[in-house]
Design an enzyme around this catalytic site. Structure first.
Site, short mmCIF file in Angstrom:
data_model
loop_
_atom_site.label_atom_id
_atom_site.label_comp_id
_atom_site.label_asym_id
_atom_site.label_seq_id
_atom_site.Cartn_x
_atom_site.Cartn_y
_atom_site.Cartn_z
N HIS A 19 0.84 -1.21 0.00
CA HIS A 19 0.00 0.00 0.00
C HIS A 19 0.87 1.25 0.00
O HIS A 19 0.58 2.23 -0.71
CB HIS A 19 -0.90 0.03 1.24
CG HIS A 19 -1.95 -1.05 1.29
ND1 HIS A 19 -2.17 -1.84 2.40
CD2 HIS A 19 -2.84 -1.47 0.34
CE1 HIS A 19 -3.16 -2.69 2.15
NE2 HIS A 19 -3.57 -2.49 0.91
N LYS A 42 -17.98 -6.62 9.46
CA LYS A 42 -17.56 -7.20 10.74
C LYS A 42 -16.38 -8.15 10.58
O LYS A 42 -15.86 -8.68 11.54
CB LYS A 42 -18.73 -7.98 11.36
CG LYS A 42 -19.77 -7.05 11.96
CD LYS A 42 -20.88 -7.84 12.64
CE LYS A 42 -21.95 -6.90 13.14
NZ LYS A 42 -23.24 -7.55 13.27
N ARG A 94 -2.27 -5.88 -8.41
CA ARG A 94 -1.13 -6.79 -8.28
C ARG A 94 -1.16 -7.94 -9.26
O ARG A 94 -0.15 -8.60 -9.46
CB ARG A 94 -1.10 -7.38 -6.86
CG ARG A 94 -0.85 -6.39 -5.76
CD ARG A 94 -1.24 -6.96 -4.43
NE ARG A 94 -2.66 -7.33 -4.47
CZ ARG A 94 -3.34 -7.83 -3.47
NH1 ARG A 94 -2.75 -8.05 -2.32
NH2 ARG A 94 -4.62 -8.12 -3.59
N SER A 132 -2.90 -7.93 2.51
CA SER A 132 -3.26 -7.84 3.93
C SER A 132 -3.66 -9.21 4.46
O SER A 132 -3.37 -9.55 5.61
CB SER A 132 -4.41 -6.85 4.11
OG SER A 132 -3.99 -5.55 3.76
#
Ligand code: PNS
Length: 164
Positions: A19, A42, A94, A132
């Protein structure tokens, strides 16, 4: 006077060196940049306030940090882009599957907001494997994180997954 204001949206769960690469290179193309951290439902590891704080921490030492800010957003990206006065949205791609996803998202967003523009950048190849999701997996398993995230983010993940 032109004011190219890029909005760099994402879930950033957490903010990675990939990032940061996109952000730095995007910043070189615009006058100012806002990182917009999506609520993300959530299913995120970190709540949105933590993700915002870690993104701030990750770009604190950056040349040009004075032209960046980090904020959270709820709802539609096109609404956030309009409300914040962004001239374009910045996204990193990517892989071919990322590209397909971004193309669909851009097309949908352009229907919602006809002036919507996306600037797509490709990460440096050595960073293209960082996601991530993988960072969270490495953190859960107690692996070294420094190659993938900045020191403040690594420390926060280690606190989240203490060893032993
Ligand atoms: O980091 P991510 O998970 O790839 O980011 C995706 C994000 C947050 C940019 C995307 O899910 C988004 O724009 N969410 C806001 C809601 C929205 O506008 N959805 C329609 C986009 S097609």
């Amino acid at each position: 006077m032109s004011d190219r204001h890029y909005l760099y949206p994402g879930t950033f769960d957490p903010f990675t060196r990939g990032h940061l690469d996109i952000l730095e290179r995007g910043l070189a193309l615009c006058d100012r940049l806002t990182v917009a951290v999506a609520a993300g439902g959530k299913s995120t590891l970190l709540d949105r306030d933590e993700r915002v704080e870690l993104a701030r921490d990750a770009l604190a030492g950056l040349a040009g940090a004075d032209r960046c800010r980090v904020t959270g957003f709820d709802g539609l990206l096109v609404d956030a882009a309009r409300d914040l006065g962004a001239t374009a949205v910045l996204r990193g791609v990517r892989s071919p599957s990322d590209l397909e996803h971004e193309q669909a998202m851009a097309a949908l967003n352009r229907v919602l907001s006809p002036g919507f523009e996306v600037v797509v950048l490709f990460p440096r190849p050595e960073l293209a494997m960082i996601s991530s999701t993988l960072v969270r997996d490495v953190a859960r398993c107690g692996g070294a994180l420094e190659a993938f995230v900045t020191p403040g983010v690594a420390a926060a993940l280690r606190r989240r997954f203490p060893r032993g």
